[in-house]
Design a protein around this motif. Sequence first.
Motif, short mmCIF file in Angstrom:
data_model
loop_
_atom_site.label_atom_id
_atom_site.label_comp_id
_atom_site.label_asym_id
_atom_site.label_seq_id
_atom_site.Cartn_x
_atom_site.Cartn_y
_atom_site.Cartn_z
N PHE A 4 0.86 -1.18 0.00
CA PHE A 4 0.00 0.00 0.00
C PHE A 4 0.90 1.24 0.00
CE2 PHE A 4 -2.91 -3.16 1.74
CZ PHE A 4 -4.09 -2.85 1.08
N GLY A 5 0.80 2.05 -1.05
CA GLY A 5 1.64 3.23 -1.15
C GLY A 5 1.10 4.42 -0.38
N VAL A 6 1.96 5.39 -0.16
CA VAL A 6 1.60 6.60 0.58
C VAL A 6 0.47 7.36 -0.11
CG1 VAL A 6 2.46 8.81 1.45
CG2 VAL A 6 3.93 6.79 1.53
N SER A 7 0.48 7.39 -1.44
CA SER A 7 -0.52 8.18 -2.18
C SER A 7 -1.75 7.37 -2.56
CB SER A 7 0.11 8.77 -3.45
OG SER A 7 0.35 7.75 -4.42
N GLY A 8 -1.82 6.12 -2.13
CA GLY A 8 -3.00 5.31 -2.40
C GLY A 8 -2.79 4.16 -3.35
N VAL A 123 9.40 11.90 6.87
CA VAL A 123 9.61 10.52 7.29
C VAL A 123 9.06 9.54 6.26
CG1 VAL A 123 9.62 11.08 9.74
CG2 VAL A 123 7.45 10.55 8.62
N PHE A 124 8.25 10.05 5.34
CA PHE A 124 7.65 9.19 4.32
C PHE A 124 8.48 9.13 3.04
CE2 PHE A 124 3.97 10.99 6.69
CZ PHE A 124 3.54 9.81 7.28
N LEU A 129 9.52 6.95 -2.31
CA LEU A 129 10.45 6.46 -3.32
C LEU A 129 10.12 5.03 -3.70
CD1 LEU A 129 13.02 6.88 -5.00
CD2 LEU A 129 14.32 6.05 -3.04
N ALA A 130 9.82 4.19 -2.71
CA ALA A 130 9.45 2.79 -2.99
C ALA A 130 8.21 2.74 -3.87
CB ALA A 130 9.20 2.05 -1.67
#
Length: 274
Positions: A4-8, A123-124, A129-130
Amino acid sequence: MSFFGVSGMYYSGESLGEHRIVLAEDSHLFASMVSKRLKELFDIDVIVCRDYEDLLFAVENASFAPSLAISNINLPGAENGEALTYLIDMSVPTVVFTGSFQESTREAILAKDIVDYVIKDSVFAVDMLAESVCRFLTNQQHHVLIVDDSPTARAVLTTQLKRHNFRTSTAESGFAALEILKNNSDIALVITDYNMPDIDGFELTRRIRAAHGPHQVRIIGVSSSMDRLLSARFLKAGGNDFVVRPFVNEEFYCRVNQNLDTLTKIKTLNAKAG
């Protein structure tokens, strides 16, 4: 394997460990964090290059070309951005990972036709990047149809989408687009202009929606018109999004990602329900 990515973004699939990624980063802390995160999330072994000489050796002495490079703007031995220029000249798709970023920096790195950039400002940052890495390595799964009667506009969008590793098809008219859709059931996203010589973008959207629901194909309308009602008309015709030309590259890519993320989630839910 799921992510699950930070942006959805949501990725559920096989290991991405077959991909070779070069990381040009002189910070031991960030090199370690990035390497560890990509290994635990996607089973990717990263080749770390601490300076420009390491980078040259990693790219030129490899048994096969890197799928992607992650690079700081400046490296020891390449303090003026030579590493980015080298990677682009070697046709290595590159994501910039940098802590130094101003408007002039943005313009300079985007002019080099990079894939993406991520700023080391939170911190994200490593997880962002992942996500950028995962998107690039898996975007080949998405087929995008570009509809525009202008050859220049089609070429610009095609270049931009291929830079991010999408598969693309193009149509010079609404009728041609419908024929391509009929023969390519894997098309997930249609990006269509409003002004076209046969049927306009609204009518094309309506005809697509008559055959394909939003859970099957997403539609983004585009126009250079300043008429604010165009976006409302596109959405009411069955479109999912609308973008005004000229695009801000980052915004356009985010809109594409968000629509494909939504489609992926819908398909995942439907598969679980079935």
